[in-house]
Scaffold this active site. Structure first.
Site, PDB file in Angstrom:
ATOM      1  N   HIS A 145       0.858  -1.190   0.000  1.00  0.00           N
ATOM      2  CA  HIS A 145       0.000   0.000   0.000  1.00  0.00           C
ATOM      3  C   HIS A 145       0.892   1.237   0.000  1.00  0.00           C
ATOM      4  O   HIS A 145       1.803   1.341   0.815  1.00  0.00           O
ATOM      5  CB  HIS A 145      -0.891   0.031   1.244  1.00  0.00           C
ATOM      6  CG  HIS A 145      -2.001  -0.973   1.220  1.00  0.00           C
ATOM      7  ND1 HIS A 145      -3.200  -0.769   1.848  1.00  0.00           N
ATOM      8  CD2 HIS A 145      -2.103  -2.184   0.631  1.00  0.00           C
ATOM      9  CE1 HIS A 145      -3.992  -1.825   1.652  1.00  0.00           C
ATOM     10  NE2 HIS A 145      -3.335  -2.697   0.920  1.00  0.00           N
ATOM     11  N   TYR A 156      -8.494   5.349   8.193  1.00  0.00           N
ATOM     12  CA  TYR A 156      -8.545   5.674   9.615  1.00  0.00           C
ATOM     13  C   TYR A 156      -9.570   6.791   9.757  1.00  0.00           C
ATOM     14  O   TYR A 156      -9.346   7.910   9.275  1.00  0.00           O
ATOM     15  CB  TYR A 156      -7.181   6.151  10.120  1.00  0.00           C
ATOM     16  CG  TYR A 156      -6.141   5.059  10.251  1.00  0.00           C
ATOM     17  CD1 TYR A 156      -5.418   4.599   9.156  1.00  0.00           C
ATOM     18  CD2 TYR A 156      -5.855   4.501  11.496  1.00  0.00           C
ATOM     19  CE1 TYR A 156      -4.461   3.600   9.302  1.00  0.00           C
ATOM     20  CE2 TYR A 156      -4.887   3.511  11.648  1.00  0.00           C
ATOM     21  CZ  TYR A 156      -4.195   3.061  10.543  1.00  0.00           C
ATOM     22  OH  TYR A 156      -3.249   2.078  10.688  1.00  0.00           O
ATOM     23  N   PRO A 159      -2.806  -0.126  19.190  1.00  0.00           N
ATOM     24  CA  PRO A 159      -2.610  -0.599  17.817  1.00  0.00           C
ATOM     25  C   PRO A 159      -2.774   0.453  16.710  1.00  0.00           C
ATOM     26  O   PRO A 159      -2.490   0.162  15.547  1.00  0.00           O
ATOM     27  CB  PRO A 159      -3.675  -1.698  17.675  1.00  0.00           C
ATOM     28  CG  PRO A 159      -4.697  -1.374  18.691  1.00  0.00           C
ATOM     29  CD  PRO A 159      -3.990  -0.711  19.819  1.00  0.00           C
ATOM     30  N   LYS A 204       2.330  -0.594  15.028  1.00  0.00           N
ATOM     31  CA  LYS A 204       3.769  -0.665  15.307  1.00  0.00           C
ATOM     32  C   LYS A 204       4.235  -1.913  16.061  1.00  0.00           C
ATOM     33  O   LYS A 204       5.425  -2.236  16.042  1.00  0.00           O
ATOM     34  CB  LYS A 204       4.198   0.557  16.146  1.00  0.00           C
ATOM     35  CG  LYS A 204       4.230   1.854  15.388  1.00  0.00           C
ATOM     36  CD  LYS A 204       5.450   1.944  14.488  1.00  0.00           C
ATOM     37  CE  LYS A 204       5.231   2.785  13.268  1.00  0.00           C
ATOM     38  NZ  LYS A 204       5.064   2.111  12.019  1.00  0.00           N
ATOM     39  N   TYR A 219       4.896   5.984   9.955  1.00  0.00           N
ATOM     40  CA  TYR A 219       3.993   4.879   9.618  1.00  0.00           C
ATOM     41  C   TYR A 219       4.706   3.805   8.789  1.00  0.00           C
ATOM     42  O   TYR A 219       4.561   2.608   9.060  1.00  0.00           O
ATOM     43  CB  TYR A 219       2.766   5.431   8.880  1.00  0.00           C
ATOM     44  CG  TYR A 219       1.630   4.450   8.797  1.00  0.00           C
ATOM     45  CD1 TYR A 219       0.787   4.233   9.890  1.00  0.00           C
ATOM     46  CD2 TYR A 219       1.391   3.727   7.637  1.00  0.00           C
ATOM     47  CE1 TYR A 219      -0.250   3.320   9.825  1.00  0.00           C
ATOM     48  CE2 TYR A 219       0.358   2.814   7.557  1.00  0.00           C
ATOM     49  CZ  TYR A 219      -0.458   2.615   8.650  1.00  0.00           C
ATOM     50  OH  TYR A 219      -1.484   1.704   8.591  1.00  0.00           O
TER      51      TYR A 219
HETATM   52  P1  FAD Z   1       3.438 -12.482  20.691  1.00  0.00           P
HETATM   53  O1  FAD Z   1       2.981 -12.429  19.282  1.00  0.00           O
HETATM   54  O2  FAD Z   1       2.461 -12.197  21.762  1.00  0.00           O
HETATM   55  O3  FAD Z   1       4.120 -13.880  20.926  1.00  0.00           O
HETATM   56  C1  FAD Z   1       4.444 -14.362  22.209  1.00  0.00           C
HETATM   57  C2  FAD Z   1       4.365 -15.876  22.206  1.00  0.00           C
HETATM   58  O4  FAD Z   1       4.809 -16.365  23.470  1.00  0.00           O
HETATM   59  C3  FAD Z   1       2.939 -16.385  22.033  1.00  0.00           C
HETATM   60  O5  FAD Z   1       2.889 -17.328  20.986  1.00  0.00           O
HETATM   61  C4  FAD Z   1       2.596 -16.991  23.389  1.00  0.00           C
HETATM   62  O6  FAD Z   1       1.743 -18.105  23.281  1.00  0.00           O
HETATM   63  C5  FAD Z   1       3.969 -17.400  23.897  1.00  0.00           C
HETATM   64  N1  FAD Z   1       4.035 -17.479  25.366  1.00  0.00           N
HETATM   65  C6  FAD Z   1       3.423 -16.692  26.292  1.00  0.00           C
HETATM   66  N2  FAD Z   1       3.722 -17.089  27.521  1.00  0.00           N
HETATM   67  C7  FAD Z   1       4.536 -18.146  27.406  1.00  0.00           C
HETATM   68  C8  FAD Z   1       5.197 -18.998  28.336  1.00  0.00           C
HETATM   69  N3  FAD Z   1       5.042 -18.827  29.648  1.00  0.00           N
HETATM   70  N4  FAD Z   1       5.964 -19.987  27.851  1.00  0.00           N
HETATM   71  C9  FAD Z   1       6.139 -20.161  26.534  1.00  0.00           C
HETATM   72  N5  FAD Z   1       5.537 -19.395  25.595  1.00  0.00           N
HETATM   73  C10 FAD Z   1       4.759 -18.399  26.030  1.00  0.00           C
HETATM   74  N6  FAD Z   1       1.412  -4.726  15.244  1.00  0.00           N
HETATM   75  C11 FAD Z   1       1.860  -4.229  14.048  1.00  0.00           C
HETATM   76  O7  FAD Z   1       3.075  -4.053  13.896  1.00  0.00           O
HETATM   77  N7  FAD Z   1       1.003  -3.912  13.019  1.00  0.00           N
HETATM   78  C12 FAD Z   1      -0.345  -4.061  13.145  1.00  0.00           C
HETATM   79  O8  FAD Z   1      -1.084  -3.812  12.196  1.00  0.00           O
HETATM   80  C13 FAD Z   1      -0.845  -4.532  14.406  1.00  0.00           C
HETATM   81  N8  FAD Z   1      -2.168  -4.707  14.593  1.00  0.00           N
HETATM   82  C14 FAD Z   1      -2.615  -5.330  15.717  1.00  0.00           C
HETATM   83  C15 FAD Z   1      -3.952  -5.606  15.822  1.00  0.00           C
HETATM   84  C16 FAD Z   1      -4.424  -6.264  16.946  1.00  0.00           C
HETATM   85  C17 FAD Z   1      -5.896  -6.547  17.039  1.00  0.00           C
HETATM   86  C18 FAD Z   1      -3.537  -6.676  17.988  1.00  0.00           C
HETATM   87  C19 FAD Z   1      -4.038  -7.431  19.201  1.00  0.00           C
HETATM   88  C20 FAD Z   1      -2.197  -6.410  17.885  1.00  0.00           C
HETATM   89  C21 FAD Z   1      -1.715  -5.741  16.755  1.00  0.00           C
HETATM   90  N9  FAD Z   1      -0.355  -5.484  16.595  1.00  0.00           N
HETATM   91  C22 FAD Z   1       0.099  -4.903  15.441  1.00  0.00           C
HETATM   92  C23 FAD Z   1       0.590  -5.893  17.638  1.00  0.00           C
HETATM   93  C24 FAD Z   1       1.257  -7.257  17.361  1.00  0.00           C
HETATM   94  O9  FAD Z   1       0.270  -8.245  17.150  1.00  0.00           O
HETATM   95  C25 FAD Z   1       2.181  -7.637  18.518  1.00  0.00           C
HETATM   96  O10 FAD Z   1       2.989  -6.525  18.845  1.00  0.00           O
HETATM   97  C26 FAD Z   1       3.070  -8.843  18.163  1.00  0.00           C
HETATM   98  O11 FAD Z   1       2.326 -10.030  18.226  1.00  0.00           O
HETATM   99  C27 FAD Z   1       4.278  -8.964  19.104  1.00  0.00           C
HETATM  100  O12 FAD Z   1       5.001 -10.123  18.811  1.00  0.00           O
HETATM  101  P2  FAD Z   1       5.775 -10.916  19.935  1.00  0.00           P
HETATM  102  O13 FAD Z   1       6.466 -12.047  19.241  1.00  0.00           O
HETATM  103  O14 FAD Z   1       6.577  -9.970  20.733  1.00  0.00           O
HETATM  104  O15 FAD Z   1       4.668 -11.438  20.935  1.00  0.00           O
HETATM  105  C1  DHB Z   2      -4.486  -3.363  11.149  1.00  0.00           C
HETATM  106  C2  DHB Z   2      -4.211  -3.234  12.487  1.00  0.00           C
HETATM  107  C3  DHB Z   2      -3.813  -2.014  12.967  1.00  0.00           C
HETATM  108  O1  DHB Z   2      -3.528  -1.872  14.279  1.00  0.00           O
HETATM  109  C4  DHB Z   2      -3.670  -0.916  12.134  1.00  0.00           C
HETATM  110  O2  DHB Z   2      -3.284   0.273  12.651  1.00  0.00           O
HETATM  111  C5  DHB Z   2      -3.939  -1.058  10.796  1.00  0.00           C
HETATM  112  C6  DHB Z   2      -4.345  -2.304  10.296  1.00  0.00           C
HETATM  113  C7  DHB Z   2      -4.921  -4.685  10.651  1.00  0.00           C
HETATM  114  O3  DHB Z   2      -5.107  -5.583  11.471  1.00  0.00           O
HETATM  115  O4  DHB Z   2      -5.090  -4.842   9.437  1.00  0.00           O
END
Ligand code: FAD
Ligand code: DHB
Length: 394
Positions: free
Chosen positions: A74, A203, A295, A299, A387
């Protein structure tokens, strides 16, 4: 049973999996411990937006093939308010940089497949993970796998276990400072079977609160609505969700949301959270284990990627050149980007959401900020460069 590896990684989210892949490229062995099943991590719906730097890294590592085929680049986003849309031309304002919409669970699938193909070790469904001796040079992780008590001895432990993980809690209170902010609203997210309503993300700021139009595939839309964070999803019928989306997204030129069956819906709370430092002894935190952003700026996943790039680089120099300087600098290096993202995410959130106790003054301020952002090239450029993501060593 005792096992040994150089880097014990807790959590098979984007941070943990990517770290194991980056280390493998340098010949450094690791074992990933994950509390959920492979199927669960590969189907949990979360992020969608990948920064240019994340896309370039994945492509450079040979992990971008499906993302190039199924993801969508995009080059702009729309800010919508007062019934009109205003395009922020991301690529034009950032020397051609862009974002790619490619779901997080697909990224996770690609990472798991790549790591297992290399013969890498990911243990799923582990239980009772406990981190010990992180202040010593031989830290270890105790856990249960297939009913067997295991002990993993390592040189380093990477806590990549997300916000609800255990790694962070093994740092004594005296060794950490926590910064938090909660927001008086949440997001109701849905997946809807319908073709994209727009070519780019929208947005929207409205009297009734924020709405976001995103996409997942040519057949699936991802949409979000600002809601009460305590609300029960059972209070939101499909009809109510669609009506609310239509009202918040309405334009004076009668733009239409394409609708279809809603196949998934949930509510998530929004918060900002940072732990400083992101390291204690031989334990290094990365991704959501160390910081959470609301969110709105998309980021979170991208910050997790940036953290593990720095961590992999620091560990590589430790093993190859016996250098400890990058490991010592890890927390400060990451925190600079983390706080930039915290600010950007807070700023986007504050500009686009309705605050329950806000008065007319606050709303006029939001409108003034939106108006400035879409009409000043300098202001739009600031949004765009944040962004699409700042370069890894900015
Ligand atoms: P996680 O993805 O949370 O992974 C952690 C892992 O550790 C999990 O699989 C969990 O099961 C495991 N775990 C937990 N506890 C234990 C334990 N005790 N022992 C072993 N394993 C364990 N970010 C963006 O950059 N762009 C976006 O568009 C965006 N949109 C989002 C939309 C939504 C609705 C949400 C909820 C989040 C969004 N985010 C976005 C944020 C993004 O999803 C998270 O920042 C990302 O998942 C972080 O990755 P991580 O690997 O640090 O943690
Ligand atoms: C999505 C999630 C976000 O937090 C955002 O800012 C834009 C898009 C998504 O899940 O597609």
């Amino acid at each position: 049973m005792n096992i040994r590896t150089r880097v014990g990684i807790i959590g098979a989210g984007p941070a943990g999996l990517l770290l194991s892949l980056l280390l493998a490229m340098e010949g450094i062995d690791s074992i990933v411990l994950e509390s959920r099943s492979r199927e669960e991590i590969e189907t949990t719906i979360r992020a969608g937006v990948l920064e240019q730097g994340t896309v370039d890294l994945m492509t450079g590592m040979g992990l971008g093939e499906r993302m190039q085929r199924e993801g969508a680049a995009h080059h702009g986003i729309e800010l919508r308010f007062d019934g009109s849309g205003h395009r922020i031309p991301l690529s034009e304002l950032t020397n051609g940089r862009a974002i790619t919409v490619y779901p997080q669970h697909e990224v996770v699938k690609d990472f798991v497949a790549a790591r297992l193909k290399q013969g890498g070790s990911i243990l799923f469904n582990v239980k009772d993970v406990q981190v010990s001796d992180v202040s010593s040079s031989q830290p270890h992780i105790r856990f249960v796998h297939k009913q067997e008590q295991m002990e993993l001895q390592c040189d380093f432990i990477a806590g990549c276990d997300g916000f609800h993980g255990v790694a962070r809690s093994s740092i004594p209170a005296s060794g950490q400072t926590v910064f938090t902010r909660s927001y008086p609203f949440g997001w109701l997210g849905i997946l809807m079977q319908a073709p994209p309503s727009a070519n780019e993300l929208i947005y929207a700021y409205s009297e009734r609160g924020f709405a976001l139009v995103s996409t997942r595939s040519p057949e699936l839309q991802r949409l979000y609505l600002q809601c009460d964070p305590q609300d029960d999803i059972a209070n939101w019928s499909d009809a109510l969700i669609l009506e609310e989306l239509q009202v918040r997204l309405a334009t004076r030129d009668n733009w239409q949301l394409l609708v279809g069956p809603i196949i998934q819906k949930s509510i998530l709370a929004m918060r900002s959270f940072v732990i400083e430092p992101m390291q204690y002894g031989r334990l290094f935190l990365a991704g959501d284990a160390a910081h959470i952003v609301p969110p709105t700026g998309a980021k979170g996943l991208n910050l997790a990627v940036a953290d593990v790039r720095h961590l992999a680089r620091a560990l590589t120099l430790f093993y190859k050149e016996n250098r400890t300087d990058l490991l010592e600098a890890y927390s400060n290096t990451c925190l600079r980007r983390v706080w930039r993202a915290e600010h950007f995410s807070w700023w986007m959130t504050s500009m686009l959401h309705r605050f329950p106790d806000d008065d007319a003054f606050g709303q006029r301020m939001q409108r003034a900020q939106l108006d400035y952002t879409v009409s000043s090239r300098a202001a739009a450029t600031s949004l765009a460069e944040n962004y699409v993501g700042l370069p890894i060593d900015w």
